[in-house]
Design an enzyme around this catalytic site. Structure first.
Site, PDB file in Angstrom:
ATOM      1  CG  LEU A   1      -1.709  -1.240   1.414  1.00 49.06           C
ATOM      2  CD1 LEU A   1      -2.695  -1.275   2.650  1.00 49.06           C
ATOM      3  CD2 LEU A   1      -2.752  -1.610   0.223  1.00 49.06           C
TER       4      LEU A   1
ATOM      5  CG  ASP B   1       3.666  -9.945  -5.455  1.00 46.66           C
ATOM      6  OD1 ASP B   1       3.980  -9.230  -4.622  1.00 46.66           O
ATOM      7  OD2 ASP B   1       4.647 -10.417  -6.059  1.00 46.66           O
TER       8      ASP B   1
END
Lengths: 448, 331
Positions: A68, A310
């Site tokens: 993130l 991923d």
């Protein structure tokens, strides 16, 4: 729309791999939880009814690895931007690796991630705690405290533990607290300096190679240490046929090991590097067509029980350089479900199995450490729901991407299957309005 | 996506030279023929033709080089171009400027052609993709990937001595793994129809997938050079001489160093080549390097004519687009 809201999702094809349900059934939610499947409880008055005719209703997706970029790399993406993308992709739970800045090696950083994610309320973010301090590969972290702070698993991100002794100790210590270690199966020395699968394409393009043995050596070492310690490990990102085979053999011997692979490994191969396409610069690298075929089989058979995005969003600069100097990774949240549906279209998996690899499979890996029992639709459980139209076709473009990362080799491709609604704990965190494909405005965060 | 495509314009003319791969035999032959025409220029008293007058060519060398940069500079000057030499390794990048920034700054100075050397494979390709449409890029060596003008000047040298390629057995000896020169030679020889290409070296210096390049792999030098028409020795970088790739320069020379005696199994009229600079006593004996079969210095002179040909063809392709861009000059 708030947690107290009562929602009925009617007439959809409800698929819940955990209970084996695959039939047309209504789903009723209240107080943030699923309250009934099929007939509504007596006197149930929904505040909102969603017509899911022709749509699939399944548990919110669980993604074992999504970066993130917050804290530390907010120029690439933020928890707000990426959880918004996750919601648009039907993902309600995601695990973020600890290689943020600062690294998630103390309870304070783990709590910070939880707090920011909770403030936006768009996805359940589970930070993976670091196995070693500063991810330095030598000094283990305060694992019990990290678990207490809400880290269901521990990980090194993509940084190595070179010492087998340190890994052995980390496994022993983590297993004291029933913590699973996520391990990237890539030997640090054998992969050093490499940026492509060592094979015909790297030879032709003169790209430093990463041999298959970089994976098999790492897998074999970790399996031996898992067997020695009885600790639980999870291989985060298998890329080779041999790596998957070693995992299958180990499971047959009851070693507590599981594995996932990034879903793009089931579509792309080393051949996609021709033309030095930096969006195909990945770690582990894209392997051969034979590896891809074996990985598809392993996913179909369940030896690889989870598919993950991923997700690695980058700013444009990260990919604007000669191939070896670009930073690896794909912005992948929004292609997770569409690619899984493509596996179904190609006959690799049936739809319930595909959904299982995105829900129950990864949820099981997160296991008891995560507490809340998500990844399934069952009365009493959190109402995390993904509703998607399996027939809608759309094109992935910078305009349709919600993530701040536009680094994906799938740009311009047409996909079939698109999320319509996402519910997190009974709250609607995503709604696709009309057929224009425009994303709904992000929901207001709730002050508690 | 194909590496070769972006090298050609819509009509199939050479726009960039990034790699030999994907270029047709006709095109390679046309470059060699053009170079043959330019050898006259390099030998006449006034060594200039006005083909690129008014054009600005920037030598962008991110890695140090003497021979390649100098011969590119001479080639450009003999075509009457203006030449900028930028030793980037020592300037911009150390100030944190990105490759792309450097490129765009030079474009703003109306450069028509970049001659690029860079340590990363794919660098020239990246620059060609990013450069403005009127700019040509010539790869002067990118990482381990390609060094097409070296490959072409070697073909030019071979053709001058052997007449053609059809029946040739070519032995390439040394560090294939790290060699952009070898990759370009192999691609060119295969396209031009050489009968057999052998690569010779220890397994640490030969890629596992070498055969997929269209060569036969051989680990014994005597066997490898037997009946060869051309023996190409590759340079062994100093940093490979110790460590885990090779035990020592001494053992390498014992096994793969070319001596008159070992060369005796090659055909009597075999030529010996080396892209330079030579490590005497490592890759070969001075006796061989300076001997009658050595064409090593010819390779250097031929480099000028071949680079002139490549520059002239790419600039010629630009001129075909018509006098649109600033500074365009129809020679």
């Amino acid at each position: 729309m708030h947690e107290g809201m009562k929602i009925s999702i009617r007439n959809g094809r409800l698929i819940d791999p955990a209970s084996g349900i695959d039939r047309e059934a209504d789903l009723h939610c209240a107080e943030g939880k699923v309250v009934a499947i099929g007939a509504a409880p007596a006197g149930f008055q929904p505040d909102r009814t969603l017509d899911a005719r022709g749509l699939v209703v399944c548990p919110g997706l669980v993604d074992l690895s999504a970066r993130l970029r917050e804290p530390g790399d907010e120029q690439k993406a933020t928890i707000a931007s990426e959880t918004r993308a996750a919601a648009a992709a039907g993902i309600t739970t995601l695990c973020c690796p600890p290689d943020t800045n600062p690294i998630i090696d103390t309870p304070a950083v783990a709590q910070l991630v939880h707090q920011i994610a909770a403030r936006h309320g768009l996805a359940r973010v589970l930070p993976a705690g670091a196995i070693t301090r500063g991810l330095d590969g030598s000094q283990i972290t305060e694992m019990a405290a990290l678990k207490e702070a809400g880290c269901p698993v521990l990980s090194q991100g993509d940084r190595p533990i070179r010492s087998a002794q340190v890994l052995l100790r980390a496994l022993e210590y983590a297993s004291t607290f029933s913590l699973t270690l996520f391990l990237q199966p890539l030997d640090a020395d054998l992969s050093e300096g490499g940026c492509a699968h060592q094979g015909a394409v790297s030879t032709r393009l003169g790209l430093p190679g990463i041999p298959e043995a970089a994976e098999t050596v790492a897998v074999a070492r970790a399996l031996a240490l898992a067997e020695q310690t009885g600790a639980r490990i999870h291989f985060r990102g298998l890329s080779t046929a041999r790596g998957a085979e070693l995992l299958v053999e180990a499971r047959r011997r009851s070693i507590l090991a599981s594995g996932d692979c990034a879903i793009h490994q089931l579509f792309l191969t080393e051949d996609d590097l021709h033309g030095f396409n930096s969006n195909c610069h990945l770690l582990p690298p894209l392997r051969t067509a034979a590896d891809r075929q074996s990985l598809r089989m392993a996913v179909a058979e369940g030896a690889i029980q989870a598919l993950c995005s991923d997700h690695q969003p980058h700013d444009a600069d990260a990919k604007q350089a000669p191939f070896p100097e670009t930073i690896p990774g794909i912005s992948a949240l929004e292609t997770l479900l569409p690619l899984a549906l493509r596996l179904v279209a190609e006959g690799v998996l049936d739809l319930p199995t595909a959904i299982a690899r995105l829900t129950t499979g990864p949820a099981e890996v997160l296991g008891s450490g995560s507490g809340s029992g998500f990844g399934r639709l069952k009365p009493g459980r959190s109402a995390d729901v993904c509703v998607f139209d399996p027939a809608e076709t759309w094109v992935l473009s910078p305009e349709t991407l919600v993530s701040h990362g536009h680094n994906t080799p799938f740009l311009g491709m047409e996909f079939q299957g698109r999320v319509r609604w996402t519910l997190l704990g009974g709250r609607m965190v995503f709604e696709r309005s009309g057929t224009t494909g425009a994303a709904a405005a992000p929901p207001r965060h709730q002050s508690n | 996506m194909n590496t070769a495509n972006i090298q050609l314009d819509d009509a199939g003319h050479l726009k960039h030279l990034l790699t030999v791969e994907g270029l047709s035999r006709e095109l390679l032959t046309a470059i060699l023929d053009q170079a043959e025409g330019f050898t006259g220029v390099t030998q006449q008293a006034v060594k200039k033709v006005p083909l690129c007058r008014g054009k600005v060519i920037a030598n962008l060398f991110f890695e140090t080089s003497t021979r390649t940069r100098t011969t590119f500079e001479l080639a450009a000057k003999r075509l009457s171009a203006d030449v900028l030499n930028l030793n980037i390794a020592a300037s911009s990048t150390s100030k944190g400027e990105t490759l792309l920034d450097t490129l765009h700054n030079l474009e703003a100075m109306h450069v028509d052609m970049f001659v690029v050397r860079h340590a990363a494979s794919g660098a020239a390709h990246f620059i060609a993709e990013q450069a403005a449409p009127h700019v040509s890029v010539i790869n002067a060596g990118d990482g381990r990937h390609a060094h097409p003008t070296q490959g072409l000047l070697d073909m030019f040298t071979i053709r001058r001595h052997k007449g053609g390629f059809e029946h040739l057995r070519v032995a390439i000896v040394g560090d294939i793994l790290h060699s952009r020169v070898a990759r370009s030679q192999i691609a060119a020889l295969n396209t031009l129809g050489a009968a057999e290409i052998r690569v010779i070296g220890p397994r640490t210096l030969i890629p596992d997938a070498a055969e997929s390049l269209g060569v036969r792999v051989c680990h014994d030098l005597r066997e490898g050079v037997r009946d060869a028409d051309v023996v190409i020795m590759l340079r062994l970088q100093r940093e490979r001489m110790s460590g885990a790739l090779l035990p020592s320069a001494h053992e390498y020379y014992q096994l793969y160093g070319l001596t008159e005696e070992r060369l005796s199994t090659a055909r009597p009229d075999a030529i010996v080549m080396h892209p330079g600079p030579i490590n005497r006593g490592v890759e070969m004996d001075s006796q061989v390097a300076d001997g009658p079969r050595s064409v090593i210095l010819e390779q250097v002179s031929n480099g000028i004519a071949v680079r002139m040909a490549v520059i002239a063809m790419c600039i010629g392709t630009q001129n075909l687009r018509g006098p649109g861009g600033e500074g365009t000059y129809d020679a």
